[in-house]
Write an enzyme that holds these catalytic residues in place. Structure first.
Site, PDB file in Angstrom:
ATOM      1  N   GLU A   1       0.795  -1.220   0.000  1.00 48.92           N
ATOM      2  CA  GLU A   1       0.000   0.000   0.000  1.00 48.92           C
ATOM      3  C   GLU A   1       0.837   1.284   0.000  1.00 48.92           C
ATOM      4  OE1 GLU A   1      -3.375   0.498  -0.216  1.00 48.92           O
ATOM      5  OE2 GLU A   1      -3.481  -1.645  -0.667  1.00 48.92           O
TER       6      GLU A   1
ATOM      7  N   SER B   1     -17.170 -21.424 -29.008  1.00 44.53           N
ATOM      8  CA  SER B   1     -17.890 -20.914 -30.173  1.00 44.53           C
ATOM      9  C   SER B   1     -18.886 -19.812 -29.826  1.00 44.53           C
ATOM     10  CB  SER B   1     -18.608 -22.054 -30.900  1.00 44.53           C
ATOM     11  OG  SER B   1     -19.338 -22.859 -30.005  1.00 44.53           O
TER      12      SER B   1
END
Length: 668
Positions: free
Chosen positions: A132, A398
């Site tokens: 951080e 597909s």
């Protein structure tokens, strides 16, 4: 007579340089000197005025901010973490689109304990600092880069631990120069008044780790069911530190263990980079998948898994909008979602009913998006566990091919253009082997290839178009560039678009597929899928509302309509009441086999676009209750048709615009 002249540049006076009579010359010299003196005097006065203005401007530019800083330093103050936490004991309400209650985000309750700095395990302190704010122990409390960016763009960012604490203290999350300036003042003040240990103590107790927790003790209990003490492992510390950036996203219950493991690995890498652990120590660490517990609210039966998935997706979207959990709680805000109660209940029931009797390994998700607005009307992530299958990236197979067709149409290739469909085809150094599903191995139109979920013609087509063109068409339709910071439609390096795009190998979320198909349903006009409609304060006043205008997906509006119309025409089928729908029934196959890993049914009417995925947590052949191979035309299509029949039962029949063909005649 012609008199040559020169420009006297310093005074701006034109002086005569040709020879003149002596008296005229003396007179002229006197006049010239006089003019020169006056010009120089005027120049000095002008320069004096410029300097005076510059001094005043400089004084204002420096003096005003300094004065404001001085005033802010004495007026502004950072509240104690106890005062901040006292404001967070409020309930956040999530509502259906009709205003009725969907679920609540409750305060964490008695498990939230204030933890002194000395009681925070050193491993956790180091992990948080590493990821951080690596310069926390040495910096002056603020990030000049983030402030400069806010000044130039009005967008915040780059806040370190001190600034994050100030943000939580003030409750101001707006990305403005005013907020950044206040942060600068308070960061300077608190750094002078408190030790770094005191600042870290305040920060770690008011920061959210997700799952409605604030503070490390609450977080340790929520994720691992353990007390916070020095028995914490590096692996646990890296996990908790990784939650802080975006807890509604990084929680494995929201995005799955694969994403959470990537975030965990990122923190571990930072620990190595900052020299908190050695590479050898990091090599012995492993992601704590088995130790992470399911959310307590699902274990206690307070919410269904479906409700939990919606809640997590809504909270993640709110974070992106600048409304993190602490801001929601501080204002006891009410969130009106786009979820339609009847439609959501229908989605959950349809999925549950159809999977009943199927193998235990079967999992399914369903997402339904309103094409004209992007409003998500149903979000069913599966009711088998906390794993959200609607928000998890999976290979599309597909189901991706309509985007390849859109790329072809953009290039002037029509849906009745034929391509080869051999059982073996090479592309970008990779050999693809698939059984031919077309009527001819040498002549398969894109329309036939879509209907039969044939792969080889799309490999041949992608080879002709190039992978970049296919990727661009998918993104233009609505597939996002990144998901939780990671690029989509790319190889693992994040840059290369490889052969995998030809067969839908790159994973995408069902929610993104539904949103992109909604573009085809909306005549090629793209909108942003969303779950948050409005945010109201305690009084019921709207403080934020979603607004977005549809934009042409493919170049211009007419081109977008023609491309979408051709895709729709190639996918057209009918529901049980005879109304026209566009539907792609597909599957993802394991490489060089005929075995399917998952099945898809994705399609739309002008009123709703819906994506259904059916698959498993474990790789292997998917066989249904009748020992038949899973395809898009079986379980996924059953779910899709039942759900869409129910949704459109009392809606008027709306047809699609007539197809305006694109491209050349079929190649023979």
């Amino acid at each position: 007579m012609i008199i040559p002249l020169n420009l006297f540049t310093r005074s701006g006076v034109l002086a005569v340089v040709d020879q003149l009579p002596e008296d005229e010359s003396q007179e002229t010299d006197t006049e010239t000197a006089k003019l020169t003196t006056e010009a120089v005097s005027r120049g000095r006065k002008r320069w004096w005025r410029v300097r005076r203005i510059a001094y005043r401007f400089f004084g204002l530019a420096i003096g005003v901010p300094l004065a404001a800083f001085a005033v802010g330093y004495f007026v502004l103050d950072v509240r104690s973490p106890q005062d901040v936490l006292a404001e967070l004991d409020k309930t956040v309400m999530l509502q259906y689109a009709d205003g009725s209650e969907l679920t609540k985000v409750l305060p964490p309750g008695g498990d939230r304990l204030f933890v002194p700095y000395a009681a925070v395990p050193e491993k956790l302190r180091n992990a948080i600092v590493a990821v951080e704010d690596p310069t926390f122990w040495d910096n002056q409390g603020f990030d000049p880069t983030g402030i400069g960016r806010a000044a130039l763009t009005g967008v915040g960012g780059g806040s370190g631990i001190t600034q994050q604490y100030i943000k939580k203290s003030t409750g101001d999350d707006d990305a403005t120069i005013t907020r950044k300036f206040s942060e600068l003042v308070l960061a300077t003040k608190i750094t002078q008044q408190q030790s770094k240990e005191q600042i870290f103590e305040g920060y770690v107790n008011v920061i959210s780790f997700g799952r409605s927790t604030f503070g490390p003790a609450s977080a340790m209990n929520a994720y691992f069911g353990k007390p916070l003490d020095n028995s914490m492992t590096w692996s646990e510390a890296a996990f908790l530190a990784g939650m802080i950036q975006s807890p509604s996203v990084h929680d494995p219950a929201a995005s799955g263990n694969e994403h959470a493991a990537k975030r965990w690995k990122y923190v571990v890498d930072k620990l190595v980079e900052r020299h908190y652990v050695t590479p050898a120590e990091a090599a012995t660490m492993s992601y704590p998948e088995a130790e992470v517990q399911a959310p307590s609210e699902t274990r206690a039966g307070k919410v269904t898994y479906s409700e939990y998935h919606i809640k997590q997706q809504v909270l993640a979207e709110l974070e992106q909008l600048g409304f993190p959990l602490d801001r929601l709680r501080r204002g006891a805000l009410k969130i009106e979602t786009t979820i339609d109660r009847r439609t959501q209940e229908s989605a959950a029931k349809t999925v549950k009913d159809r999977l009943t009797g199927e193998p235990e390994q079967f999992r399914a998700s369903l997402v339904a998006v309103e094409p004209g607005t992007g409003a998500v009307r149903a979000y069913e992530g599966g009711n088998a566990s906390v794993h959200d299958y609607a928000g998890t990236e999976v290979p599309t197979g597909s189901a991706f091919y309509p985007f390849t067709v859109a790329a072809a149409l953009r290039a002037g290739i029509g849906v009745d253009q034929a391509f080869r469909s051999p059982e073996k085809i090479q592309f970008l150094g990779e050999t693809f082997r698939y059984q031919n599903r077309c009527s001819s191995a040498e002549h398969c139109t894109l329309r036939e290839a879509l209907a039969k979920s044939a792969d080889a013609p799309f490999v041949d087509l992608t080879r002709k178009l190039g992978p970049d063109a296919v990727s661009k068409a998918a993104r233009d339709a609505g597939i996002p560039e990144t998901v939780e910071g990671a690029p989509t439609l790319r190889e693992q390096d994040g840059f290369l678009i490889g052969a995998g795009i030809a067969v839908g190998r790159y994973p995408l979320r069902p929610s993104d597929i539904a949103g992109a198909y909604a573009t085809f349903a909306n005549d090629g006009m793209r909108v942003t899928p969303h779950l948050v409609s409005k945010i109201r304060d305690e009084k019921g006043d709207v403080i934020w509302a979603h607004t977005s205008a549809p934009v042409p997906a493919f170049d211009d509006q007419d081109t977008s309509r023609r491309i979408s119309g051709n895709v729709t025409g190639a996918l057209q089928q009918h529901l049980s009441d005879g109304r026209p729908v566009a539907l792609m029934e597909g599957e993802f196959r394991y490489a060089e086999t005929s075995d399917n890993a998952s099945g898809w049914a994705v399609g739309y009417t002008p009123q709703l676009a819906t994506a259904v995925w059916v698959g498993s947590d474990n790789p292997g052949r998917m066989r249904d209750a009748h020992d038949a191979q899973l395809t898009g035309k079986t379980v996924p299509a059953d779910i899709w048709r039942t759900f869409m029949d129910g949704y459109h039962h009392d809606l008027p029949v709306r047809g699609f615009p007539p197809e305006r063909p694109i491209g050349t005649a079929p190649r023979r």
